[in-house]
Design a protein around this motif. Structure first.
Motif, short mmCIF file in Angstrom:
data_model
loop_
_atom_site.label_atom_id
_atom_site.label_comp_id
_atom_site.label_asym_id
_atom_site.label_seq_id
_atom_site.Cartn_x
_atom_site.Cartn_y
_atom_site.Cartn_z
N GLU A 56 0.83 -1.21 0.00
CA GLU A 56 0.00 0.00 0.00
C GLU A 56 0.86 1.26 0.00
O GLU A 56 0.57 2.22 -0.72
N VAL A 57 1.92 1.25 0.77
CA VAL A 57 2.83 2.39 0.81
C VAL A 57 3.48 2.59 -0.55
O VAL A 57 3.57 3.72 -1.07
N ARG A 58 3.92 1.50 -1.16
CA ARG A 58 4.58 1.58 -2.46
C ARG A 58 3.61 2.10 -3.53
O ARG A 58 3.96 2.94 -4.35
N ALA A 59 2.36 1.63 -3.49
CA ALA A 59 1.37 2.10 -4.47
C ALA A 59 1.07 3.58 -4.29
O ALA A 59 0.93 4.32 -5.27
N ALA A 60 1.00 4.05 -3.05
CA ALA A 60 0.75 5.47 -2.80
C ALA A 60 1.90 6.32 -3.30
O ALA A 60 1.69 7.39 -3.89
N ARG A 61 3.13 5.87 -3.10
CA ARG A 61 4.30 6.61 -3.60
C ARG A 61 4.28 6.69 -5.12
O ARG A 61 4.57 7.74 -5.71
N GLN A 62 3.97 5.57 -5.77
CA GLN A 62 3.94 5.56 -7.23
C GLN A 62 2.85 6.49 -7.76
O GLN A 62 3.05 7.17 -8.77
N ALA A 66 3.53 9.69 -10.15
CA ALA A 66 2.87 9.83 -11.45
C ALA A 66 2.13 11.16 -11.54
O ALA A 66 2.16 11.84 -12.59
N ALA A 67 1.46 11.57 -10.46
CA ALA A 67 0.74 12.84 -10.46
C ALA A 67 1.70 14.01 -10.60
O ALA A 67 1.44 14.97 -11.33
N ARG A 68 2.83 13.95 -9.92
CA ARG A 68 3.82 15.02 -10.01
C ARG A 68 4.39 15.11 -11.42
O ARG A 68 4.55 16.20 -11.97
N GLN A 69 4.67 13.97 -12.04
CA GLN A 69 5.21 13.99 -13.40
C GLN A 69 4.17 14.51 -14.39
O GLN A 69 4.51 15.23 -15.33
N ALA A 70 2.90 14.19 -14.16
CA ALA A 70 1.84 14.69 -15.04
C ALA A 70 1.73 16.21 -14.95
O ALA A 70 1.56 16.90 -15.96
#
Length: 76
Positions: A56-62, A66-70
């Motif tokens: 869950e932590v890893r998915a939240a980081r990803q 992704a949002a920051r890169q977008a």
């Protein structure tokens, strides 16, 4: 020896002992090591009860990455 000298002698002894004890107590307290908090030991097969799982932590980081890169791609 008069009474004044005897009283002064007794007061010096009492004060010397009191001051010595207080200095020793202060030094002992200052040199006493701080106790490290005990870490909760978790078995290999066991997950922590209170927090999110590692997946869950890893998915939240990803998702944040992704949002920051977008956002960065939309600016430029």
């Amino acid at each position: 020896m008069n009474a004044n000298q005897i009283i002064n002698m007794i007061m010096r002894i009492v004060m010397r002992k009191a001051i010595s004890k207080s200095i020793d107590a202060g030094v002992n307290r200052a040199t006493r090591g701080r106790k490290q908090p005990q870490r909760q030991q978790i078995d290999v097969d066991e997950t922590p009860q209170n927090g999110p799982t590692q997946a869950e932590v890893r998915a939240a980081r990803q998702a944040r990455r992704a949002a920051r890169q977008a956002r960065e791609n939309n600016r430029g």
